[in-house]
Structure formats: structure tokens, C-alpha cells
Write an enzyme that holds these catalytic residues in place. Structure first.
Site, PDB file in Angstrom:
ATOM      1  N   SER A 286       0.815  -1.216   0.000  1.00  0.00           N
ATOM      2  CA  SER A 286       0.000   0.000   0.000  1.00  0.00           C
ATOM      3  C   SER A 286       0.852   1.271   0.000  1.00  0.00           C
ATOM      4  CB  SER A 286      -0.910   0.007   1.233  1.00  0.00           C
ATOM      5  OG  SER A 286      -1.729  -1.131   1.231  1.00  0.00           O
ATOM      6  N   GLY A 287       1.800   1.363   0.920  1.00  0.00           N
ATOM      7  CA  GLY A 287       2.608   2.579   1.054  1.00  0.00           C
ATOM      8  C   GLY A 287       3.506   2.802  -0.149  1.00  0.00           C
TER       9      GLY A 287
ATOM     10  N   GLU B 258       9.348  -5.653  -6.059  1.00  0.00           N
ATOM     11  CA  GLU B 258       8.503  -6.438  -5.152  1.00  0.00           C
ATOM     12  C   GLU B 258       8.896  -7.899  -5.285  1.00  0.00           C
ATOM     13  OE1 GLU B 258       5.977  -5.922  -2.760  1.00  0.00           O
ATOM     14  OE2 GLU B 258       6.341  -8.084  -2.630  1.00  0.00           O
TER      15      GLU B 258
ATOM     16  N   THR C  35       0.736  -6.787   1.839  1.00  0.00           N
ATOM     17  CA  THR C  35       0.015  -7.558   2.846  1.00  0.00           C
ATOM     18  C   THR C  35      -1.490  -7.338   2.741  1.00  0.00           C
ATOM     19  OG1 THR C  35       1.888  -7.370   4.336  1.00  0.00           O
ATOM     20  CG2 THR C  35      -0.210  -7.966   5.329  1.00  0.00           C
TER      21      THR C  35
ATOM     22  N   CYS D 267      -6.026  -7.478   4.804  1.00  0.00           N
ATOM     23  CA  CYS D 267      -7.346  -6.853   4.888  1.00  0.00           C
ATOM     24  C   CYS D 267      -8.359  -7.382   3.884  1.00  0.00           C
ATOM     25  CB  CYS D 267      -7.245  -5.343   4.646  1.00  0.00           C
ATOM     26  SG  CYS D 267      -5.707  -4.581   5.099  1.00  0.00           S
TER      27      CYS D 267
ATOM     28  N   LYS E 190      -9.208 -11.199   4.085  1.00  0.00           N
ATOM     29  CA  LYS E 190      -9.808 -11.372   5.417  1.00  0.00           C
ATOM     30  C   LYS E 190     -11.257 -10.888   5.428  1.00  0.00           C
ATOM     31  CE  LYS E 190     -10.086  -8.109   7.810  1.00  0.00           C
ATOM     32  NZ  LYS E 190      -9.050  -7.470   8.581  1.00  0.00           N
TER      33      LYS E 190
ATOM     34  N   TYR F  32      -3.441  -3.362  -9.365  1.00  0.00           N
ATOM     35  CA  TYR F  32      -2.285  -2.654  -8.796  1.00  0.00           C
ATOM     36  C   TYR F  32      -1.147  -2.540  -9.810  1.00  0.00           C
ATOM     37  CZ  TYR F  32      -3.684  -1.633  -4.070  1.00  0.00           C
ATOM     38  OH  TYR F  32      -4.290  -1.053  -2.984  1.00  0.00           O
TER      39      TYR F  32
ATOM     40  N   GLY G 215      -4.403 -12.297  21.135  1.00  0.00           N
ATOM     41  CA  GLY G 215      -5.643 -11.602  21.483  1.00  0.00           C
ATOM     42  C   GLY G 215      -5.749 -10.274  20.759  1.00  0.00           C
TER      43      GLY G 215
ATOM     44  N   TYR H  14      -5.686  -7.977  16.791  1.00  0.00           N
ATOM     45  CA  TYR H  14      -6.535  -7.843  15.599  1.00  0.00           C
ATOM     46  C   TYR H  14      -6.710  -9.183  14.874  1.00  0.00           C
ATOM     47  CZ  TYR H  14      -6.171  -2.656  15.161  1.00  0.00           C
ATOM     48  OH  TYR H  14      -6.252  -1.304  15.320  1.00  0.00           O
TER      49      TYR H  14
ATOM     50  N   GLU I 108     -10.124 -11.588  14.731  1.00  0.00           N
ATOM     51  CA  GLU I 108     -10.788 -11.663  13.421  1.00  0.00           C
ATOM     52  C   GLU I 108     -10.882 -13.115  12.948  1.00  0.00           C
ATOM     53  OE1 GLU I 108      -9.918  -7.185  11.723  1.00  0.00           O
ATOM     54  OE2 GLU I 108      -8.669  -8.797  10.963  1.00  0.00           O
TER      55      GLU I 108
ATOM     56  N   ARG J 156      -5.687  -5.764  23.673  1.00  0.00           N
ATOM     57  CA  ARG J 156      -4.943  -4.799  24.491  1.00  0.00           C
ATOM     58  C   ARG J 156      -4.739  -3.506  23.691  1.00  0.00           C
ATOM     59  NH1 ARG J 156       0.413  -3.686  25.708  1.00  0.00           N
ATOM     60  NH2 ARG J 156       1.178  -5.261  24.258  1.00  0.00           N
TER      61      ARG J 156
ATOM     62  N   GLY K 282       1.430 -11.272  16.597  1.00  0.00           N
ATOM     63  CA  GLY K 282       2.081 -10.021  16.253  1.00  0.00           C
ATOM     64  C   GLY K 282       2.897 -10.104  14.972  1.00  0.00           C
TER      65      GLY K 282
ATOM     66  N   GLU L  97     -27.701   6.628  15.738  1.00  0.00           N
ATOM     67  CA  GLU L  97     -28.368   7.798  16.339  1.00  0.00           C
ATOM     68  C   GLU L  97     -28.071   7.889  17.835  1.00  0.00           C
ATOM     69  OE1 GLU L  97     -32.726   7.777  16.509  1.00  0.00           O
ATOM     70  OE2 GLU L  97     -32.707   5.620  16.262  1.00  0.00           O
TER      71      GLU L  97
HETATM   72  P1  NDP Z   1      -1.404  -7.442  17.483  1.00  0.00           P
HETATM   73  O1  NDP Z   1      -0.242  -6.696  17.979  1.00  0.00           O
HETATM   74  O2  NDP Z   1      -2.690  -6.772  17.274  1.00  0.00           O
HETATM   75  O3  NDP Z   1      -1.668  -8.697  18.431  1.00  0.00           O
HETATM   76  C1  NDP Z   1      -0.662  -9.588  18.784  1.00  0.00           C
HETATM   77  C2  NDP Z   1      -1.196 -10.477  19.879  1.00  0.00           C
HETATM   78  O4  NDP Z   1      -0.234 -11.465  20.181  1.00  0.00           O
HETATM   79  C3  NDP Z   1      -1.475  -9.708  21.164  1.00  0.00           C
HETATM   80  O5  NDP Z   1      -2.630 -10.223  21.742  1.00  0.00           O
HETATM   81  C4  NDP Z   1      -0.237 -10.014  21.988  1.00  0.00           C
HETATM   82  O6  NDP Z   1      -0.461  -9.995  23.388  1.00  0.00           O
HETATM   83  C5  NDP Z   1       0.060 -11.431  21.567  1.00  0.00           C
HETATM   84  N1  NDP Z   1       1.464 -11.755  21.761  1.00  0.00           N
HETATM   85  C6  NDP Z   1       2.539 -11.054  21.340  1.00  0.00           C
HETATM   86  N2  NDP Z   1       3.679 -11.652  21.705  1.00  0.00           N
HETATM   87  C7  NDP Z   1       3.319 -12.762  22.394  1.00  0.00           C
HETATM   88  C8  NDP Z   1       4.049 -13.785  23.049  1.00  0.00           C
HETATM   89  N3  NDP Z   1       5.390 -13.774  23.073  1.00  0.00           N
HETATM   90  N4  NDP Z   1       3.361 -14.757  23.679  1.00  0.00           N
HETATM   91  C9  NDP Z   1       2.011 -14.768  23.652  1.00  0.00           C
HETATM   92  N5  NDP Z   1       1.265 -13.832  23.052  1.00  0.00           N
HETATM   93  C10 NDP Z   1       1.908 -12.828  22.425  1.00  0.00           C
HETATM   94  O7  NDP Z   1      -0.864  -8.132  16.144  1.00  0.00           O
HETATM   95  P2  NDP Z   1      -1.591  -8.927  14.991  1.00  0.00           P
HETATM   96  O8  NDP Z   1      -0.603  -9.939  14.564  1.00  0.00           O
HETATM   97  O9  NDP Z   1      -2.953  -9.362  15.393  1.00  0.00           O
HETATM   98  O10 NDP Z   1      -1.749  -7.825  13.886  1.00  0.00           O
HETATM   99  C11 NDP Z   1      -0.623  -7.057  13.490  1.00  0.00           C
HETATM  100  C12 NDP Z   1      -1.022  -5.664  13.166  1.00  0.00           C
HETATM  101  O11 NDP Z   1      -1.660  -5.649  11.899  1.00  0.00           O
HETATM  102  C13 NDP Z   1      -2.041  -5.060  14.118  1.00  0.00           C
HETATM  103  O12 NDP Z   1      -1.445  -4.495  15.234  1.00  0.00           O
HETATM  104  C14 NDP Z   1      -2.707  -4.042  13.267  1.00  0.00           C
HETATM  105  O13 NDP Z   1      -1.944  -2.886  13.323  1.00  0.00           O
HETATM  106  C15 NDP Z   1      -2.660  -4.674  11.891  1.00  0.00           C
HETATM  107  N6  NDP Z   1      -3.954  -5.280  11.545  1.00  0.00           N
HETATM  108  C16 NDP Z   1      -5.025  -4.473  11.382  1.00  0.00           C
HETATM  109  C17 NDP Z   1      -6.257  -5.006  11.080  1.00  0.00           C
HETATM  110  C18 NDP Z   1      -7.430  -4.092  10.929  1.00  0.00           C
HETATM  111  O14 NDP Z   1      -7.234  -2.900  10.752  1.00  0.00           O
HETATM  112  N7  NDP Z   1      -8.659  -4.591  11.025  1.00  0.00           N
HETATM  113  C19 NDP Z   1      -6.447  -6.440  10.898  1.00  0.00           C
HETATM  114  C20 NDP Z   1      -5.251  -7.202  11.106  1.00  0.00           C
HETATM  115  C21 NDP Z   1      -4.064  -6.632  11.407  1.00  0.00           C
HETATM  116  P3  NDP Z   1      -0.438  -8.609  24.214  1.00  0.00           P
HETATM  117  O15 NDP Z   1      -1.674  -7.881  23.813  1.00  0.00           O
HETATM  118  O16 NDP Z   1      -0.470  -9.053  25.625  1.00  0.00           O
HETATM  119  O17 NDP Z   1       0.814  -7.919  23.830  1.00  0.00           O
END
Ligand code: NDP
Length: 450
Positions: free
Chosen positions: A15-16, A35, A42, A48, A51, A99, A175, A177, A181, A204, A261, A440
Site C-alpha cells: 500500500s505505502g 517487489e 500484505t 485486509c 480477510k 495494482y 488476542g 486484531y 478476526e 490490548r 504479532g 443515532e
Molecule cells: P497485534 O499486535 O494486534 O496482536 C498480537 C497479539 O499477540 C497480542 O494479543 C499479543 O499480546 C500477543 N502476543 C505477542 N507476543 C506474544 C508472546 N510472546 N506470547 C504470547 N502472546 C503474544 O498483532 P496482529 O498480529 O494481530 O496484527 C498485526 C497488526 O496488523 C495489528 O497491530 C494491526 O496494526 C494490523 N492489523 C489491522 C487489522 C485491521 O485494521 N482490522 C487487521 C489485522 C491486522 P499482548 O496484547 O499481551 O501484547
């Protein structure tokens, strides 16, 4: 003769990178882009877009059930995973083509290969090298997973879009995004889902009421949420996988999805060689104009780990192009970025959480509402919508708006305009509601919560 092959060379056509290269070329710059995977990055290829298509697919399950309360008799319904995957792949192929056309129509030269910095003005593309006055790093991020025995038995969001068959049982680890999802997607499609998360409530970083509401709602849908738990190991067992949690509980599953993550994708990019500074998370350090520690090298999107969302990468790419080639210095603007989580029900959020607002403004007013959406008065579904407005008491400016519930993402976009413009609570109140809608509620909240 020009000193360099290009005015701008972009590494990464997500995208960027695509936005920056197209806009720069529009200003007359000679632009090349490379690329290593598929053009689109992604979001389009493995994020996105596919998904959201899968979220739609998953939601039919409830729609068929909900129809009964409205008098419909729906025949036996059956979900066919390969059909969805094939149709989704066709759409992603189409977008990949769109694209590519965007780039060629803009006069950007595309190299479908990996790029690596050789020096501050030279990029290696396989067995050839090209030179550029300015270089933009837009290589994005990549899934990361914690180390535990058997982690290699899990898959990530890179692979989840290509499973040949639907797993009957799924363990989702994380836990954030992606985790919420995909827990919703698999549950909606009829898989039995366990979500394992190390914290006390999902998502979080979001407002605590959003976190609590979503955690409750997805549990009501039948997702087994194991909170305050980590995975200790995974192993093959009886033709499937056995996951052992830190309290010794075991879960047998057909799929382990690691959604723990993403990290900036900087390996073998040549950053150290050229002296591009990175931080402890491996993100490329940039200033407000996306300039790195090397004067002619810039970076946008997830590789900078600022706010990792596609529209943010687009904004950063656009601001870069305007600044460098459009004679319009444009700093990036990360204030009041709306975001949505396409969980089931979805989440929409813009501005400060209650806790953030309290520490930034001290005195705040919180308006909050929880109700059964009108659709579910007849469907009978036990699903609630939660809405919350956070107002800075002194200025009366609305500084946070949070929704969990049907259509949250669609509602949020318009409200974000008002919040970005600095709308006050009185201006929300002066806006006539649209009846009957859920939205509303946001212009009719009269009494602050205690
Ligand atoms: P996130 O950072 O949202 O979530 C990662 C999750 O993994 C958190 O719950 C985190 O826990 C957990 N985690 C991280 N490290 C560990 C570990 N060592 N052990 C156990 N659990 C762990 O990342 P995602 O991969 O879900 O998504 C990446 C990014 O992509 C997002 O942050 C967002 O910016 C983007 N995204 C956006 C979407 C949208 O706009 N709808 C959809 C999908 C992705 P904790 O919270 O405790 O750190």
C-alpha cells in the site's frame, strides 16, 4: 545525462510503496519499484482484503439463523470452503492486476524481484543494480511468533488464506486484531474455536469497555476463550495436534493459528551496511517526513512500526511524495486515526481510550450505552451493542469514540471526520439522529456515566 537511473526507487510494492511511487511519478519523477512477492502487499494479497471476504462468508451462518425470526424458512445450508477460497483467489488475482496497471499507467517501472541496499544510492535487484537519487523503504512487516517447542507446527496469517480444507477444530494464539478476526471467521464457518491469550481481556490497547464487551460477546458465540494463558508446547498427536497450555491443560486441534504479532521485515535489506538506524523493535527510525538517519533514504508503512494500518501507510506514502517531489512539505499526521477490528461483532474506535483521556485531560465526561440492536429484537440473538463517547470536560471536545456491535466500522468512518475536526459534545447533540439506526445513539447520549 542524469546522475542516477531513477529519481526514486521504492523497495516494496504494498500500500505505502505503490501510493508513494504513483504520486511521485505524477509529479514528474522517474520512479522504479521492486517487489519480491505479489504487487499489492500484505493488505491486498494476505491481509485486509481476503480477510474481509472471509468475514462476509462467516457471517452468513448467523444471517441464516437470524432470518427465521423474520418469517423466513431457510433450507438446509452448507458451507464449501474450496469454493470460497477459489473465489477469493480470483478476486485477489484481479486486484493484483489492478495494482500492476496502476503502476504502469503512472509510468512506474516494476521489477518483480527482491531489492537490497548496496549503498545509499544503489539497490541490488537479483544480479543487476540500479541507482536512485532517493530510496524509499516500504517492505512492510512479517508474522512473528514466540518460541515454544512445536511452534513450527502452527501456521500464520500468511498461510491461513490457502488452507485446502476447513479445519474442524482451531486453536488461535493471540488476542490482537488478527486473532479475534480469525477466531470469528472460523467460528462462523462452523469450526470449533479455542482462543488462547496471555492477558485478562482481548484487544490490548483498546478501551477497557471495548475489550470487556468483545470478550463477553465472542464467548457468547461459542468461542472458547482461554484468558491469562500461554502455550507451552505443540506436538503431533493422533493425526492432529495437541496443544499444551501453561497450566497443563491440553487441547487437541486440527490447526494452530499463530496470531502473535508482526515485526518489521528488515532482514537482508542492507540497512546496517548503509547506516539506516533501527530501534529495538527492528523498526526503521524516521522523522515526521519519513526520513531515515540516511538523508536520501525514507521509509513508510509497517517497516516503521508507527501505526500499522493500510490507510496510514497510504497517508505516509502520499505525504512523502508531496514533500519530496510535489514541493508541498507534508508531515505525517497520526492524530485521530480511526480503526476497525472485523471481529464478530466488529469494533470501531477513534481517539483516546477512557484511561488515556483521563491521564491526558484529567477531567473527562464519559457517555456510554449498551443495548440490543433492533435487528435482534426479532432474530432473538443475544448480542449487544456498546457505544462510548469520551469528552474532555474543559473544552467539551469529543476525544474518543468507541463502538462494539453490528456495522461498527461503517458507522465510525463518518464520526471520525467530526472528531478529526474537533467536534464538541454540543455539536454532536445538535446533530439530528437518523431513526431508526444504532448510530443515532451517538448523537442522543444526554447524561454522563458516573
Ligand atoms: P497485534 O499486535 O494486534 O496482536 C498480537 C497479539 O499477540 C497480542 O494479543 C499479543 O499480546 C500477543 N502476543 C505477542 N507476543 C506474544 C508472546 N510472546 N506470547 C504470547 N502472546 C503474544 O498483532 P496482529 O498480529 O494481530 O496484527 C498485526 C497488526 O496488523 C495489528 O497491530 C494491526 O496494526 C494490523 N492489523 C489491522 C487489522 C485491521 O485494521 N482490522 C487487521 C489485522 C491486522 P499482548 O496484547 O499481551 O501484547
Amino acid at each position: 545525462m542524469a546522475q542516477y537511473d531513477y529519481d526514486l526507487f521504492v523497495i516494496g510494492a504494498g500500500s505505502g510503496g505503490v501510493r508513494a511511487s504513483r504520486i511521485s511519478a505524477g509529479y514528474g519523477a522517474r520512479v522504479g519499484i521492486c517487489e519480491e512477492s505479489r504487487v499489492g502487499g500484505t493488505c491486498v494479497i494476505r491481509g485486509c482484503v481476503p480477510k474481509k471476504l472471509m468475514v462476509y462468508a462467516a457471517h452468513f451462518h448467523e444471517d441464516f439463523e437470524d432470518a427465521r425470526g423474520f418469517g423466513w424458512t431457510v433450507g438446509e445450508s452448507r458451507f464449501d470452503w474450496p469454493t470460497l477460497i477459489a473465489n477469493k483467489d480470483k478476486e485477489i488475482d484481479r486486484l493484483n492486476g489492478v495494482y500492476k496497471s496502476l503502476l504502469s499507467n503512472a509510468g512506474v517501472e516494476l521489477f518483480e524481484t527482491r531489492g537490497e541496499l548496496v549503498d545509499a544510492h544503489t539497490v541490488r535487484l537479483g544480479d543487476r543494480e540500479v541507482t536512485a537519487d532517493k530510496i524509499l523503504l516500504a517492505v512492510g512487516g512479517w508474522p512473528s511468533a514466540p518460541a515454544f517447542p512445536g511452534v513450527e507446527l502452527g501456521i500464520t496469517s500468511n498461510e491461513v488464506f490457502h488452507l485446502p480444507t476447513q479445519p474442524k477444530r482451531v486453536v488461535v494464539y493471540g488476542g490482537g486484531y488478527i486473532a479475534v478476526e480469525f477466531a470469528g471467521i472460523f467460528q462462523g464457518m462452523g469450526s470449533q474455536v479455542t482462543q488462547v491469550y496471555r492477558g485478562p481481556s482481548l484487544l490490548r490497547g483498546f478501551d477497557q469497555d471495548v475489550r470487556d464487551t468483545l470478550t463477553t460477546e465472542i464467548q457468547k458465540k461459542g468461542i472458547n476463550v482461554a484468558l491469562s494463558r500461554t502455550i507451552s508446547r505443540a506436538e503431533k498427536h493422533d493425526g492432529a495436534l495437541r496443544i499444551t497450555l501453561d497450566d497443563g491443560t491440553t487441547i487437541d486441534t486440527d490447526l494452530l493459528l499463530l496470531a502473535t504479532g508482526r515485526a518489521p521485515k528488515i532482514s537482508h535489506l542492507g540497512l546496517e551496511r548503509v547506516g539506516v538506524e533501527t530501534n529495538s523493535d527492528g523498526a526503521v527510525v524516521v522523522d515526521d517526513y519519513s526520513q531515515t538517519s540516511v538523508e536520501n533514504i525514507f521509509a513508510v508503512g509497517d517497516v516503521t512500526n508507527r501505526v500499522n494500518l493500510t490507510p496510514v501507510a497510504l497517508m505516509e506514502g502520499q505525504a512523502f511524495a508531496q514533500t519530496q517531489f510535489g514541493d508541498m512539505p507534508t508531515p505525517v499526521d497520526h492524530k485521530y486515526i480511526p480503526s476497525a477490528v472485523f471481529s464478530q461483532p466488529p469494533v470501531g474506535s477513534v481517539g483516546l481510550t477512557e484511561d488515556e483521556a483521563r491521564s491526558e485531560y484529567g477531567d473527562i465526561e464519559v457517555y456510554q450505552s449498551s443495548f440490543r440492536p433492533m435487528k435482534h429484537t426479532l432474530s432473538g440473538r443475544d448480542e449487544r451493542t456498546m457505544m462510548k463517547l469520551i469528552v474532555a470536560a474543559d473544552s467539551q471536545q469529543v476525544v474518543g469514540l468507541h463502538i462494539v456491535g453490528l456495522d461498527a466500522a461503517e458507522m465510525l468512518q463518518g464520526f471520525s471526520v467530526a472528531i478529526k475536526m474537533g467536534a464538541t459534545k454540543a455539536q454532536f447533540d445538535a446533530t439530528i439522529g437518523i431513526h431508526p439506526t444504532a448510530a443515532e445513539e451517538l448523537v442522543t447520549m444526554r447524561t454522563p456515566r458516573d
